[in-house]
Motif scaffolding. Sequence first.
Motif, mmCIF file in Angstrom:
data_model
loop_
_atom_site.group_PDB
_atom_site.id
_atom_site.type_symbol
_atom_site.label_atom_id
_atom_site.label_comp_id
_atom_site.label_asym_id
_atom_site.label_seq_id
_atom_site.Cartn_x
_atom_site.Cartn_y
_atom_site.Cartn_z
ATOM 1 N N ASN A 585 0.141 -0.820 -0.226
ATOM 2 C CA ASN A 585 0.393 -0.065 -0.178
ATOM 3 C C ASN A 585 0.773 1.254 -0.161
ATOM 4 O O ASN A 585 1.760 1.208 0.746
ATOM 5 N N GLU A 589 -4.662 6.200 -1.184
ATOM 6 C CA GLU A 589 -5.676 4.486 -2.382
ATOM 7 C C GLU A 589 -4.556 3.574 -2.828
ATOM 8 O O GLU A 589 -5.974 3.323 -3.451
ATOM 9 N N GLN A 590 -3.266 3.272 -2.918
ATOM 10 C CA GLN A 590 -3.053 2.330 -4.459
ATOM 11 C C GLN A 590 -1.922 1.825 -3.620
ATOM 12 O O GLN A 590 -1.883 1.602 -2.704
ATOM 13 N N ARG A 666 -4.191 -1.522 -7.946
ATOM 14 C CA ARG A 666 -5.495 -0.741 -7.590
ATOM 15 C C ARG A 666 -5.260 0.943 -7.241
ATOM 16 O O ARG A 666 -3.912 1.301 -6.118
ATOM 17 N N PHE A 667 -5.820 1.656 -8.224
ATOM 18 C CA PHE A 667 -6.029 3.435 -7.554
ATOM 19 C C PHE A 667 -7.468 3.347 -7.332
ATOM 20 O O PHE A 667 -8.266 3.600 -7.967
ATOM 21 N N PRO A 668 -7.140 4.554 -7.273
ATOM 22 C CA PRO A 668 -8.976 5.106 -6.587
ATOM 23 C C PRO A 668 -8.693 6.571 -8.192
ATOM 24 O O PRO A 668 -7.544 6.201 -8.608
ATOM 25 N N LYS A 674 -12.571 3.672 -7.748
ATOM 26 C CA LYS A 674 -12.107 1.880 -7.830
ATOM 27 C C LYS A 674 -11.479 1.480 -8.915
ATOM 28 O O LYS A 674 -12.066 1.532 -9.688
ATOM 29 N N ARG A 716 -14.318 -0.870 -9.846
ATOM 30 C CA ARG A 716 -14.802 -1.099 -8.615
ATOM 31 C C ARG A 716 -15.537 -0.303 -8.126
ATOM 32 O O ARG A 716 -15.092 1.107 -7.615
ATOM 33 N N ASP A 718 -16.564 0.693 -4.521
ATOM 34 C CA ASP A 718 -16.237 0.397 -2.771
ATOM 35 C C ASP A 718 -16.826 1.535 -2.509
ATOM 36 O O ASP A 718 -16.463 2.249 -1.981
ATOM 37 N N VAL A 723 -18.108 -4.286 -1.771
ATOM 38 C CA VAL A 723 -16.848 -3.976 -2.814
ATOM 39 C C VAL A 723 -17.987 -4.983 -3.858
ATOM 40 O O VAL A 723 -18.251 -5.822 -4.122
ATOM 41 N N ARG A 725 -18.124 -5.462 -8.144
ATOM 42 C CA ARG A 725 -16.423 -5.459 -8.765
ATOM 43 C C ARG A 725 -16.644 -5.818 -10.271
ATOM 44 O O ARG A 725 -17.316 -6.841 -10.636
ATOM 45 N N TYR A 758 -12.825 -7.915 -3.447
ATOM 46 C CA TYR A 758 -11.675 -8.741 -4.830
ATOM 47 C C TYR A 758 -11.289 -9.674 -4.477
ATOM 48 O O TYR A 758 -11.542 -10.656 -3.762
#
Length: 760
Positions: A585, A589-590, A666-668, A674, A716, A718, A723, A725, A758
Amino acid sequence: MKFYLKYLLFFLFIFGSFYSCSIAKYIPENERLYTGAELTIVSDSVINNESGLRTELESVMLPEPNSKFLGMYPGLYYYYKNQKENPGFINRWLYKKLGEKPVYQSDVETFEVQDLLLNRLENRGFFYSAASSEFEESEKRAAVVYTVKVPKPYRMETYQLDSLPAPIHKEIDSLVKESPLRKGMRFDLNKMKLERLRIDANLKKIGYYNFNESFLIFEADTNRYNNKSFDLFLKLKKAVPQKSIVPYRISKVNVYPNYETSDSIQTEIIRYNDKNFIQKEVFFKPKHLDPFIKLEEGQLYNPETSRNTARRLSTIGAYKYVNIQYKEVDTLATDDLGLLEANIYLSPLNKRAFSAELQVVTKSNSFTGPALALTYSNRNVFGGGETYNTTLKIGYEAQLGGGQQSGDSSMELGLKNELIFPRVIFPVKINDDFFKYSIPKTKTSVSLDFQDRRKLYTLISGTALFGYVWDANRYVTHQINPISVSYTDLMKTTPEFDDILDENPFLKRSFEQQFISGLTYSFTYNEMVDKQKTHQKYLNFTLDVAGNSISLFGKNQGPDVPKTFLGMEYAQYAKADVDLSYHYNFGKEQTIAARIFAGYGLAYGNSDVVPFVKQYYAGGPYSVRAFRIRSLGPGTYNVEEDTNNTSDSYFDKTGNIRMEANLEYRFPIVSFLKGAVFADAGNIWNSKENPVFDGKDKFSKDFISELGMGAGVGLRVDIQSFVIRFDLAAPFHDPSQKKGKRYNFDVSNPILNFAIGYPF
C-alpha cells in the motif's frame, strides 16, 4: 457482447464530457486555480531519513488542490455545472457524489504554511531554520514552491531520569534503561512523545491505573556543549496526584451475565472461582462463562488483561455489548497501594432472531440466478452461550455465457442445521489456559441439499461436520474438522448425461464414489486486518484427507473392485492447497497486490481419481479472468479440436493440479469508484493422463508454457468495504492453441467478470 459495449460507450461518453468541457471558462477573472505545491530542501549537512522529513513537511502544505483523474477535474466540473440556475437532476446527483469546491490561489496562506514548516523542523531538531515561498503563475493556474533552509540538527548526548518518589522511581528507571532513545539521536519531538506513551503503557501493565503520559515532561539542556548537543532529562510535572504514582490491585470481580434485565434488588450472587456472578436467574452458567474472564482478584491492574477479557467475551456470540468498568475503593486505599473493583456488564443479544437474505448467486459452472435464504437463530440455547442456526435456502439458476449448453437451468433446495458451542467439546478435558488469546468454538452441522439440473440429473446430497475453529492471535486462525462426512446420490440421470459419462471414464469414476469421510484442516495467517499497514501478507494452507479411517472398516468386493462401507463405495484421497497474497500500500489508496496459488490432489487406495466435487477448475472472476469459468485447461486441451467430443465439455474442465499467479495495481478514481490494471496466469492439469484428452491434460516440466495468461482493467464500487467488481480482461497466451500461435492479445473478444469483493 452488445450489452457490454453499451455500457462501455456510456462510460466513454461520461469521461469524454470531461475532456470536451473545459473548466477554464468557469474560473473568475480575478482568480487562478490552485494546482498544488512543491517543496525544496536546502541543507548544509546530510539529513538522515530525508524522505520521512519531506513527508511530514508536505503534510502541512495546505490546502490540497482539487483532485484530478487523467488530467481532468471531474469534481470541479460538476461543481461549476451545479452553479447554473437549472443544473438538472443528473448534474445535481453527480455533484452530490463527486463535486468539489474550487481551490483558488487566494485560498493559499503561504505565511501560515511557512510557520508550520518551521515548527515541524524545530520538532525534528532543526532549530534556526528558514522558510520562503514563491508562486508560479500562468493565465488560469497557480502553483507554489516552498523552500526551507535546514541547518545541522541538535543531537543527544545523554538521557537520564530525574529524582522521583518511590515506588514509581524504580519502575520508570528500569524503563528508561530499556529506552530506544540513544546517544547521537537527533532531537525529535515525535520520538519523545512515543517515549512517554511507551512508559505510560508499561506502567499501566504493572498496576498504575491513574497514571497518564501527560504527567511526564522532557527538559533538554545545551549549556554543557557548544557543538549543537544536549542532555535530555525526564521528570514528573509538579502537583501530580498521589494516586497517580501508586499501583492498584483488583479487590473484587463482579460479573453481570444478563445486565439489561438484571434487577439490583432481586438478584442472586453466585460465587464461582473467586468471582461474583450477579443475575436475577441463571441466564449464563458461571462455569461456562468463567473461562472467558482473565481478570482475577489480587491481580495488578493491566489494561491488556481487560481488553483480552472483553475481546474473548465478545466472541461468544451471545452478547451485543461488553462493558468493563473499574471503581476505586477509596476507603481501602493506602499510600503505597490502591484497590479497584472490576465490574463486567454483559448485554445479551435477542435470544431468538429471524433473518431473510435475497442473494444473486454466481457459481463455478457459470450458473447465475436468485436465491432466498431464511435463517432462524436461537442464542444461548443451554445457558452456556450455545447458538443454534437453521437455514432454508431456495434457489433457481440459469447458465449464462458461453452459448446454450445442456443442463442450462437448475432448481436447488437446501436445509442446514448448525449448533455452535463457544468451548471445546472433547472426550478429554483440555486446559483453557492453553488458549490464551481465544477459546476455540466447537461447530457441528448437518445439511441436506436437493438439486434438479434440467436435461442432466437429479441429485441429493447430505453433509455432516464436527470440528473446531479458534484464533491463535490477531493474525492466525486454525480450523480443523476431524469428522467431515458427505454422501451424494444421483437419483435420476438423463440419456444426455449418461452419454457425457460414457465418453469420459475418469469423469464417470469421479461421480461413482458417493461417500466421502475424512479430516480437513485450515491454517490462515492474515495481516489484511490491519488496514493501515504498508506491507500486508496473507497465507492460507488447507489440507483435506479422506478415506483413511473408514478404510479400516471397508468390505472387500473382489479383486480390482473398490471396497465399500455400509454398501457404499467410498473415496480415498489427499488434497493440499497453498494460497499466498501480498499487498503493498502506497500513496493515496494505491495498492500493488500479488497472489500465488498451488494445489494438488492425490487419489490412492480405494480411488483412482479424485471425486468430481473436490477437483480444481480455472478461469473466472476469482481466477484467470481472461477466460470464462472452467473454460481453461486441462493442460493444452482444446475442445474445438476434439472431433470425438460431441457433448457438453463443462464437466471435463477439471483436474487434480492447479497453479495460478496474479498481479494487480489498484488505484482510486473518484469518491467510491476505484480502478485496477491486472494480469493473471494459471491452468489446471491431471497427474495421470486421461485418454479422452490424448495426453494434453497431463502435467509436465513444460507447464510454464501451458499457462493461460491474460490482462485487463477493472472498475470497482467500494462503499465502506462492500465491493461490487467489474473486470474486463482479454487473453494474450492461450495454451489450447498450437505452439507458435499461443501469444495473441485478443482484445476484440474480452471477457467481462462481475463479482462481489476483491479477487485476493
